[in-house]
Design a protein around this motif. Sequence first.
Motif, PDB file in Angstrom:
ATOM      1  N   ASP A  60     -27.176  35.600  19.510  1.00  0.00           N
ATOM      2  CA  ASP A  60     -26.088  35.622  18.682  1.00  0.00           C
ATOM      3  C   ASP A  60     -25.671  34.146  18.556  1.00  0.00           C
ATOM      4  OD1 ASP A  60     -23.273  35.627  17.861  1.00  0.00           O
ATOM      5  OD2 ASP A  60     -22.777  37.122  19.375  1.00  0.00           O
ATOM      6  N   PRO A  61     -25.469  33.607  17.081  1.00  0.00           N
ATOM      7  CA  PRO A  61     -25.374  32.384  16.663  1.00  0.00           C
ATOM      8  C   PRO A  61     -23.609  32.060  17.423  1.00  0.00           C
ATOM      9  CG  PRO A  61     -24.916  33.866  14.757  1.00  0.00           C
ATOM     10  CD  PRO A  61     -25.682  34.662  15.837  1.00  0.00           C
ATOM     11  N   LEU A  62     -22.967  32.982  17.822  1.00  0.00           N
ATOM     12  CA  LEU A  62     -21.574  32.778  18.197  1.00  0.00           C
ATOM     13  C   LEU A  62     -21.662  32.564  19.784  1.00  0.00           C
ATOM     14  CD1 LEU A  62     -19.036  34.680  15.815  1.00  0.00           C
ATOM     15  CD2 LEU A  62     -19.939  32.197  15.869  1.00  0.00           C
ATOM     16  N   ASP A  63     -22.801  32.801  20.420  1.00  0.00           N
ATOM     17  CA  ASP A  63     -22.847  32.311  21.611  1.00  0.00           C
ATOM     18  C   ASP A  63     -23.482  31.177  21.933  1.00  0.00           C
ATOM     19  OD1 ASP A  63     -22.048  34.591  22.739  1.00  0.00           O
ATOM     20  OD2 ASP A  63     -23.937  35.573  23.373  1.00  0.00           O
ATOM     21  N   GLY A  64     -23.888  30.311  20.660  1.00  0.00           N
ATOM     22  CA  GLY A  64     -24.175  28.943  20.741  1.00  0.00           C
ATOM     23  C   GLY A  64     -25.565  28.589  20.212  1.00  0.00           C
ATOM     24  N   ALA A  65     -26.072  29.509  19.196  1.00  0.00           N
ATOM     25  CA  ALA A  65     -27.229  29.237  18.441  1.00  0.00           C
ATOM     26  C   ALA A  65     -26.727  28.272  17.474  1.00  0.00           C
ATOM     27  CB  ALA A  65     -27.884  30.607  18.150  1.00  0.00           C
ATOM     28  N   PRO A  66     -27.930  27.117  17.271  1.00  0.00           N
ATOM     29  CA  PRO A  66     -27.532  26.088  16.359  1.00  0.00           C
ATOM     30  C   PRO A  66     -27.277  26.714  15.056  1.00  0.00           C
ATOM     31  CG  PRO A  66     -29.595  26.139  17.074  1.00  0.00           C
ATOM     32  CD  PRO A  66     -29.185  26.990  18.017  1.00  0.00           C
ATOM     33  N   PRO A 180     -29.440  16.785  17.926  1.00  0.00           N
ATOM     34  CA  PRO A 180     -28.495  15.530  17.458  1.00  0.00           C
ATOM     35  C   PRO A 180     -27.237  16.039  17.073  1.00  0.00           C
ATOM     36  CG  PRO A 180     -30.302  16.523  15.719  1.00  0.00           C
ATOM     37  CD  PRO A 180     -30.391  17.044  17.013  1.00  0.00           C
ATOM     38  N   ARG A 181     -26.363  14.819  17.062  1.00  0.00           N
ATOM     39  CA  ARG A 181     -24.996  15.163  16.976  1.00  0.00           C
ATOM     40  C   ARG A 181     -24.526  15.987  15.971  1.00  0.00           C
ATOM     41  NH1 ARG A 181     -20.049  13.196  15.011  1.00  0.00           N
ATOM     42  NH2 ARG A 181     -21.164  11.748  13.344  1.00  0.00           N
ATOM     43  N   PRO A 182     -24.941  15.666  14.622  1.00  0.00           N
ATOM     44  CA  PRO A 182     -24.342  16.787  13.512  1.00  0.00           C
ATOM     45  C   PRO A 182     -24.776  18.111  13.855  1.00  0.00           C
ATOM     46  CG  PRO A 182     -25.829  14.858  12.687  1.00  0.00           C
ATOM     47  CD  PRO A 182     -25.676  14.565  14.172  1.00  0.00           C
ATOM     48  N   VAL A 183     -25.981  18.471  14.462  1.00  0.00           N
ATOM     49  CA  VAL A 183     -26.253  20.014  14.550  1.00  0.00           C
ATOM     50  C   VAL A 183     -25.394  20.284  15.717  1.00  0.00           C
ATOM     51  CG1 VAL A 183     -28.131  21.546  15.333  1.00  0.00           C
ATOM     52  CG2 VAL A 183     -28.389  19.497  13.990  1.00  0.00           C
ATOM     53  N   ARG A 184     -24.966  19.651  16.912  1.00  0.00           N
ATOM     54  CA  ARG A 184     -24.301  20.130  18.081  1.00  0.00           C
ATOM     55  C   ARG A 184     -22.901  20.280  17.436  1.00  0.00           C
ATOM     56  NH1 ARG A 184     -23.984  22.289  22.843  1.00  0.00           N
ATOM     57  NH2 ARG A 184     -24.911  20.827  24.193  1.00  0.00           N
ATOM     58  N   SER A 317     -23.569  28.188  27.996  1.00  0.00           N
ATOM     59  CA  SER A 317     -24.124  28.579  26.609  1.00  0.00           C
ATOM     60  C   SER A 317     -24.025  27.590  25.691  1.00  0.00           C
ATOM     61  CB  SER A 317     -23.287  30.109  25.997  1.00  0.00           C
ATOM     62  OG  SER A 317     -22.209  29.702  25.935  1.00  0.00           O
ATOM     63  N   GLY A 318     -24.464  27.535  24.222  1.00  0.00           N
ATOM     64  CA  GLY A 318     -24.577  26.458  23.541  1.00  0.00           C
ATOM     65  C   GLY A 318     -23.255  25.759  23.145  1.00  0.00           C
TER      66      GLY A 318
END
Length: 344
Positions: A60-66, A180-184, A317-318
């Motif tokens: 689930d991208p809202l669980d922290g997937a980039p 990297p910072r932009p992705v985080r 989580s992410g």
Amino acid sequence: MHPRRPTVVYVHGIGNKVRPELLKSQWDQALFGRDMAGASRMAYWAALRYEKPLPDFRPDPLDGAPVAYAESAGAAAETMTEMKESGRAAESGLFAEPEEFVALTVSEAWRECGAVGLEGRGGEGRAGPDGERAVAEGALVDWLRDMTYLAETLGSAETGGDAEGEDGGGALPLELLPLPRPVRTAVFRELARHTFRDVHAYFFGGAGPAIRGVVAKALDGLDGGPLVVVGHSLGSVVAYEVLRERGQEVELLVTVGSPLAITEVQDQLARPPAVPEGVLAWRNASDLRDLVALDHTLRPEFGPPERITDLLVTNDSGNHHGIGPYLSQPPVREPVQRIFDHLA
């Protein structure tokens, strides 16, 4: 006489989800370590807002997937670089300045509301769409702006970078994704965007009554045994409002990653903040880095305070908002398991 079995009702949070049977199983495994069969129910409202569920077993991208379909950190970084170079990231708000990101997200939410009608909270005290828009922006945009600035801070700090640089050394020990910072930063911003859109739709886009109806239906037809209700993110708001209206007896209410302590959210509740009449105990857990739960204490506003326990837990989580890590924390799962072990 053998006591009636307890039941747990789950209310999921923002964003699209996998199919309801799989989602329920995932929550069961995180909270109990096993499938609970008929002893648990999922109040699945995602189908009201999304055409079809997420594919099975995709993160689930809202669980922290980039990003929604990135298979690795490297793929995510490459995707973000391509988006940044092409300008698509700026258009989506991923790398816009915080103020621009907020404006884009608000506009997007209002376009979505326009497609279903600006019904709001029954329209009381509203002067048509313009008045509705003014109320909504005044109530929620400050929260969105705070979320966005915190996203910038976390996106930088958790990868060892600074506000201007890309990435540096010495990531924080709790970092999960080596990005990297932009992705985080993009991970956190997507959480802010989806949170605002779904909360906005719930309060101002006409989605609220139907979502509450799903939760009410899940609470119907129980056999009178002890009831546990678990709400995550926006699901905690929905669960709270339904219980506040019904006065149904609940042995334990558990909220995780909840925005209920946020003043801007409290301002939109149908009734003044208070522990729902039938709730015997309420445990509210959040991670200090969870953007959705910017305020972590319910006790000052939701009386009587002796029924509420506010907890700070670690969610790795992410984006520190994912449901699995919340449910697996001992302060969250153990009180629920005690009810089932003692009374089942």
